[in-house]
Design a protein around this motif. Structure first.
Motif, PDB file in Angstrom:
ATOM      1  N   THR A  22       0.828  -1.205   0.000  1.00 36.48           N
ATOM      2  CA  THR A  22       0.000   0.000   0.000  1.00 36.48           C
ATOM      3  C   THR A  22       0.863   1.256   0.000  1.00 36.48           C
ATOM      4  N   SER A  23       1.943   1.242   0.780  1.00 39.98           N
ATOM      5  CA  SER A  23       2.841   2.405   0.825  1.00 39.98           C
ATOM      6  C   SER A  23       3.519   2.629  -0.522  1.00 39.98           C
ATOM      7  N   ALA A  26       0.951   4.005  -2.932  1.00 41.53           N
ATOM      8  CA  ALA A  26       0.672   5.411  -2.643  1.00 41.53           C
ATOM      9  C   ALA A  26       1.837   6.307  -3.062  1.00 41.53           C
TER      10      ALA A  26
END
Length: 417
Positions: A22-23, A26
């Motif tokens: 997810t990081s 993003a």
């Protein structure tokens, strides 16, 4: 214990992988969005300036590869770095938009009526020292091109045309500097643009920087003048004749600043001092008006029986070259207008008009119609025309194509070659 501990580590690893994924997603998403944002509103303008300036410099390189017989190519041979490979900053790119290739200017010294003395002086004092410095520097260090040249006189007498012809004939890099180019809304940018004018001119030397209406940019400094305007003039004079006016080896830069104005009294004294060569371009005398008329009417059909060149020369004493051109243009419309009215009166359509039916130009077409350019009365109109023995028969290109006229044509006089 072991069986319970196993699913716990697996759950921890799964959560770690999800957080990392997810990081990363993003990060790349935010990076992509930031790259799409335009933080510089003038980025497109700067990119366009970069492309156009590079194309102009490549155009200069292309002009040097052809027409090696021209004397302006002689001084450019042996140049190591091509102009298209120069690295320019954003301010130099903005100035490069005003660079004009010599081959793109369709004006030569042959297209100028008269001004022979000024043309010869421009050739001997500017063109030759710029394009052939080895020939002049080998004799004396004083034999260099002047730092500035000023053309002044009434409007319409050929100052700008002289600059165009000089740019075409010299082959030097010609920077036609516009006032709008040096005008910026940000404080200090105008000074950086002035700095870019001379830095670019040194990179492209031999160079000629031409400023039309120079009094509007480098006028007299006054106490109530705006601070930005005064700084631009100071920056201009610093680079023009200051510590940076020579290269590292002490040789003077081959950069000439040329200005044109009809208000020489409004130019600052420090600027006039940096322009040691000053040429007055005044109203044309009779012989020059003869040459101007011959150039303008060279491809015009003329009615020899009703055309008196000397009368036109005498009645245009107080007119400039531009006024004479407008006078001839307006007079050339008279035969066409007359033929159109005749066809309309006869009920014929305009598609049936034959250009060969247009009569030749007459003297009365210049001054007899209302709304045309009027000559200023002078004392020369009261004197009969005096012809010298050196004047020859004058003819236009249309006369050379037509049949030979055996009738005497002493009224027409040919300008000197």
């Amino acid at each position: 214990m072991v069986s319970a501990r196993g699913p716990r580590w697996q759950q921890f690893l799964q959560e770690l992988v999800m957080v990392a994924g997810t990081s990363a997603s993003a990060y790349f998403l935010i990076r992509y969005l930031i790259s799409r944002l335009d933080f510089d509103p003038e980025s497109q303008k700067k990119e366009e300036q970069r492309r156009k300036s590079a194309a102009i410099l490549r155009r200069l390189d292309g002009g040097e590869e052809s027409d090696e017989d021209s004397p302006r190519k002689e001084g450019k041979r042996g140049r190591g770095q091509k102009r298209g490979d120069l690295v320019l900053n954003q301010y130099e790119q903005a100035i490069a938009m005003d660079v004009v290739a010599p081959d793109d200017i369709p004006v030569s010294f042959e297209d100028i009526g008269g001004l022979d003395e000024i043309i010869e002086e421009l050739k001997e004092s500017i063109i030759y020292p710029l394009t052939m410095p080895h020939l002049y520097a080998s004799t004396s260090s004083l034999l260099t091109a002047p730092s500035g040249v000023l053309l002044y006189g009434p409007p319409g007498c050929g100052k700008t045309m002289l600059a165009k012809a000089l740019a075409h004939e010299s082959g030097a890099c010609f920077i036609n500097l516009h006032i709008s180019t040096l005008t910026e809304k940000w404080y200090g940018d105008s000074n950086k643009l002035v700095n870019a004018v001379f830095s670019l001119a040194r990179k492209l030397q031999p160079s000629i920087v031409f400023i039309d209406e120079i009094d509007a940019v480098l006028g007299t400094r006054r106490s109530g003048e705006h601070e930005a305007s005064g700084m631009v003039k100071a920056e201009f004079m610093t680079h023009w004749d200051g510590l940076t006016s020579a290269n590292s080896s002490g040789e003077p830069q081959r950069v000439v600043v040329m200005g044109a104005t009809n208000r020489i009294q409004d130019i600052d004294e420090a600027i006039l001092r940096r322009m040691p060569k000053k040429f007055p371009v005044v109203l044309p005398p009779p012989q020059q008006r003869r040459r101007i008329l011959s150039l303008i009417l060279k491809d015009t059909k003329v009615d020899r029986e009703n055309f008196d060149l000397d009368s036109i020369i005498n009645r245009t004493e107080a007119m400039s070259g531009s006024d004479i051109k407008e006078l001839c243009r307006d007079a050339a419309m008279a035969p066409v207008r007359e033929l159109i009215r005749e066809k309309k009166a006869a009920g014929l359509q305009m598609t049936s008009v034959d250009p060969k039916e247009v009569r030749g130009l007459r003297t009365e077409d210049f001054f007899s119609r209302p709304g045309g350019v009027r000559s200023i009365p002078s004392s020369a109109q009261l004197r009969p025309p005096v012809k010298t023995s050196s004047e020859k028969e004058w003819s236009t290109e249309s006369d050379a194509i037509s049949e030979v006229d055996t009738r005497p044509s002493a009224e027409m006089a040919e300008p000197p070659e």
